[in-house]
Write a protein that holds these residues in place. Structure first.
Motif, PDB file in Angstrom:
ATOM      1  N   TYR A 156      -4.572   8.041   4.297  1.00 27.39           N
ATOM      2  CA  TYR A 156      -3.605   7.183   3.620  1.00 27.39           C
ATOM      3  C   TYR A 156      -4.398   6.070   2.933  1.00 27.39           C
ATOM      4  O   TYR A 156      -4.744   5.066   3.562  1.00 27.39           O
ATOM      5  N   SER A 205      -3.603   3.958   0.833  1.00 28.87           N
ATOM      6  CA  SER A 205      -2.855   2.700   0.767  1.00 28.87           C
ATOM      7  C   SER A 205      -1.689   2.815   1.729  1.00 28.87           C
ATOM      8  O   SER A 205      -0.918   3.778   1.647  1.00 28.87           O
ATOM      9  N   SER A 257       1.672   3.410   0.211  1.00 34.81           N
ATOM     10  CA  SER A 257       2.044   4.762  -0.216  1.00 34.81           C
ATOM     11  C   SER A 257       2.687   5.535   0.938  1.00 34.81           C
ATOM     12  O   SER A 257       3.358   6.537   0.712  1.00 34.81           O
TER      13      SER A 257
END
Length: 85
Positions: free
Chosen positions: A66, A68, A71
């Motif tokens: 992940y 970010s 997101s």
């Protein structure tokens, strides 16, 4: 049960300070409280909490990268504790 592993990062795209955990973290490891911006879940499913000691809102993430947290639906710099579920 196999040991789960997660790596949390200070900045997006896995930058800055990082902390590799294989156990529950009632306070985000290595002084990363409210500073986590990206996560690699190497194994297991982890629950990330808004407050220390597993309090407040939480978000579950399974294996994956992940780049970010936003997101993944997690507000940036909002994680204060996490544990394997």
């Amino acid at each position: 049960m196999n040991a789960a592993e997660v790596i949390v990062y200070e900045h997006v795209n896995f930058g800055g300070k990082s902390f590799d955990a294989t156990s529950d973290q009632p306070g985000a490891g290595d002084n990363l409280n409210d500073k986590i911006s990206s996560i690699k879940v190497k194994s297991g499913t982890w629950r990330f909490y808004e407050y220390i000691n597993y309090g407040g809102r939480y978000w579950d993430l399974g294996p994956g990268e992940y780049s970010s947290v936003e997101s993944a639906g997690i507000p940036d710099n909002s994680i204060s504790s996490f544990r394997q579920i």
